[in-house]
Design an enzyme around this catalytic site. Structure first.
Site, PDB file in Angstrom:
ATOM      1  N   LYS A 202      50.469 -18.058   2.992  1.00 54.75           N
ATOM      2  CA  LYS A 202      50.746 -17.447   4.295  1.00 54.75           C
ATOM      3  C   LYS A 202      49.437 -16.873   4.830  1.00 54.75           C
ATOM      4  CE  LYS A 202      53.664 -13.976   6.571  1.00 54.75           C
ATOM      5  NZ  LYS A 202      54.694 -12.945   6.350  1.00 54.75           N
ATOM      6  N   LYS A 254      52.489 -21.492   5.652  1.00 55.43           N
ATOM      7  CA  LYS A 254      52.749 -20.886   6.964  1.00 55.43           C
ATOM      8  C   LYS A 254      51.448 -20.370   7.559  1.00 55.43           C
ATOM      9  CE  LYS A 254      55.328 -17.026   9.026  1.00 55.43           C
ATOM     10  NZ  LYS A 254      56.201 -15.865   8.761  1.00 55.43           N
TER      11      LYS A 254
END
Length: 329
Positions: A202, A254
């Protein structure tokens, strides 16, 4: 007479692109509704769904309207819903996150009751929506995120979300050791069947901007001290490997579209499913360009998702999930 592009061997790749039927038959990557997951926001205190200005077509839902979203998701045949809660009150430790009557836990229970096993009910396991400082963990005396103290909060939240009916917990805070801590807590509390989706790679991305409006973020500053540096590729694979070793059932990259190289790397090494999140800024850019007539909206949505799947994602979290599922069906 031969031309330069077939070397005299009759090699003409265009043969398989000539008609829609041939292109469909030769397609290397396909998208199915079951591979799509819809992120959904539920806000405490609303009496009707509220549009999110920075995310055209996306709403903050009530506990009643999210039930209709669940019914729509089942009818569309998508894989699941990822729920985010927006509380009316916040504090330094995000106490509403693990309160049984907290908005997210009530939303989990409502969707689970509505959809049962026809839909995979997933919950964001983090503190950023619930803290008055907007960080993904609790802060120490110096104002820095305290990694290990945060793990204790994640353990409590995990148990509460599992009790509410979440089948998959999206551990998204990027704390070291978060998967191991949550797995141990779940197992010891009798929730060994609850799966963990680790937000492994992330990145500290500029593309989360519209999401901040969606959850009414209280953040000042940034999260670069715990989210990954966009410059780093190998680190994403390392983080995924650590989470797999700690017991993650699924790993996540992500954002998606600007990290397709990382997604491909993780997919190549991972023995567990790999998902990707087409985040708010990615969706907002498509909407803005389409609204100005600069791109074909449907074609751009379809291309963006097939590209994420092509890079290695087994499933995609996308705000277009319901709409795209309708086109696919």
């Amino acid at each position: 007479m031969t031309s330069s592009f077939d070397s005299g061997l009759g090699i003409r790749p265009r043969r398989m692109r000539r008609t829609p039927a041939l292109r469909r038959l030769a397609a290397e990557t396909r998208v199915h509704p079951a591979e799509l997951i819809l992120p959904v926001f539920v806000r405490e205190g609303l009496d009707a769904p509220r549009p999110i200005e920075a995310m055209p077509g996306v709403m903050q839902h009530t506990l009643e309207s999210v039930r209709q979203v669940a019914r729509d998701a089942v009818a569309a045949g998508i894989g699941g819903i990822m729920l985010f809660g927006v509380p009316a009150t916040r504090d330094a430790i995000g106490s509403q996150a693990d309160h049984p009557e907290g908005i997210l836990n009530l939303a989990i229970a409502a969707v689970h009751e509505e959809a049962g096993d026809q839909l995979v009910v997933q919950a964001d396991l983090c503190l950023d929506e619930f803290t008055d400082h907007g960080h993904c963990g609790v802060l120490d005396a110096a104002g820095e995120v305290d990694n290990d103290a945060t793990l204790t909060r994640y353990e409590a939240i995990a148990i509460t979300q599992a009790r509410a009916g979440a089948a998959v917990l999206g551990v998204s805070g990027m704390m070291d050791g978060q998967v191991a801590a949550v797995r141990t807590a779940l197992d010891e509390a009798g929730h060994a069947d609850t799966a963990i989706l680790a937000y492994s790679a992330k990145y500290a991305s500029a593309f989360y901007g519209p999401f901040r409006e969606a959850v009414d973020s209280q953040l000042s500053g940034n999260r670069r001290g715990y989210q990954q540096d966009p410059a780093n590729r190998r680190e994403g694979v390392r983080e995924a490997a650590l989470d797999i070793n700690e017991g993650a059932d699924i790993v996540m990259v992500k954002p998606a579209s600007t990290y397709l190289d990382v997604l491909s790397d993780v997919a190549e090494m991972s023995p567990v499913p790999v998902w990707a999140y087409q985040v708010s800024g990615e969706a907002a850019m498509i909407e803005a360009a389409a609204a100005n007539g600069w791109i074909d909206r449907r074609a751009a949505i379809e291309e963006s998702i097939v590209s994420i799947r092509r890079a290695g994602a087994d499933a995609v979290l996308t705000y277009f999930a319901l709409e795209l599922a309708g086109w696919l069906r």
